[in-house]
Design a protein around this motif. Structure first.
Motif, short mmCIF file in Angstrom:
data_model
loop_
_atom_site.label_atom_id
_atom_site.label_comp_id
_atom_site.label_asym_id
_atom_site.label_seq_id
_atom_site.Cartn_x
_atom_site.Cartn_y
_atom_site.Cartn_z
N GLN A 8 -16.41 21.37 -44.14
CA GLN A 8 -16.20 20.18 -44.59
C GLN A 8 -14.92 20.38 -45.31
OE1 GLN A 8 -19.91 18.54 -44.92
NE2 GLN A 8 -19.74 16.95 -43.19
N TYR A 69 -10.38 11.70 -48.63
CA TYR A 69 -12.10 11.14 -47.45
C TYR A 69 -12.40 11.26 -46.14
CZ TYR A 69 -14.89 13.76 -51.75
OH TYR A 69 -15.23 15.17 -52.54
N ASP A 70 -11.31 10.10 -46.45
CA ASP A 70 -11.56 9.22 -44.78
C ASP A 70 -11.08 10.65 -43.28
OD1 ASP A 70 -12.05 6.70 -43.30
OD2 ASP A 70 -9.55 6.62 -43.25
N LEU A 73 -13.58 13.65 -43.32
CA LEU A 73 -15.27 13.39 -43.12
C LEU A 73 -14.95 11.89 -42.87
CD1 LEU A 73 -16.03 15.53 -46.37
CD2 LEU A 73 -15.52 16.23 -44.35
N ASN A 74 -14.51 11.34 -42.45
CA ASN A 74 -14.67 9.56 -42.40
C ASN A 74 -15.22 9.08 -42.80
OD1 ASN A 74 -14.20 7.95 -40.72
ND2 ASN A 74 -15.75 8.46 -38.82
N TYR A 75 -15.06 8.94 -44.37
CA TYR A 75 -16.53 9.07 -44.90
C TYR A 75 -15.27 7.78 -45.92
CZ TYR A 75 -19.43 9.01 -49.33
OH TYR A 75 -20.06 8.27 -50.28
N ARG A 76 -15.70 6.81 -46.60
CA ARG A 76 -15.39 5.27 -46.83
C ARG A 76 -16.40 5.49 -48.26
NH1 ARG A 76 -11.44 1.77 -43.47
NH2 ARG A 76 -10.63 2.95 -42.32
N GLU A 99 -25.64 10.96 -53.41
CA GLU A 99 -25.19 12.34 -52.36
C GLU A 99 -23.54 12.60 -53.48
OE1 GLU A 99 -22.48 9.47 -50.07
OE2 GLU A 99 -24.72 8.06 -48.73
#
Length: 120
Positions: A8, A69-70, A73-76, A99
């Motif tokens: 990641q 990040y989006d 990692l598909n993180y918002r 986190e």
């Protein structure tokens, strides 16, 4: 982010390196400023002037962080990446302490007494 694996971290690095040497002009700055002002007035997230800006549609500042990040990692951070501002990212991180860990502190560090820890 506390839980990142090596893969990641590498994915984040690859996405972030896409912004090395990218230049941002006055048109982009103005588009972001206008959208930010409208968002503050309406208390609603919009993406109007930045969408009109045909320059190259690259994000700036906190948008780069949110976009990296989006995509990696598909993180918002609680909002769409193109609408993320520093305050929203900070609020998200503060409300998700399990986190995230702080690695840099903007506030002043405590001052050492004179002569302590320093060579004369």
């Amino acid at each position: 982010m506390r839980t990142l694996t090596e893969q990641q971290r590498e994915a984040l690095d690859r996405e972030a390196l896409a912004y090395v040497n990218v230049k941002f002009g006055m048109l982009k700055f103005t588009a972001h400023l206008l959208d930010d002002l409208i968002c503050k007035l309406l208390h609603k997230e919009i993406f109007l002037f930045r969408r009109i800006d045909h320059e190259d549609r690259r994000p700036v500042c906190s948008g780069i962080t949110a976009s990296v990040y989006d995509r990696a990692l598909n993180y918002r951070f609680g909002v769409s990446p193109e609408c993320a501002d520093p305050d929203q990212i900070h609020d998200w991180v503060e409300t998700h302490p399990d986190e995230w860990v702080r690695v840099f502190r903007l506030e002043g560090y405590p001052q050492r007494p004179a002569g302590v820890g320093r060579k004369a």
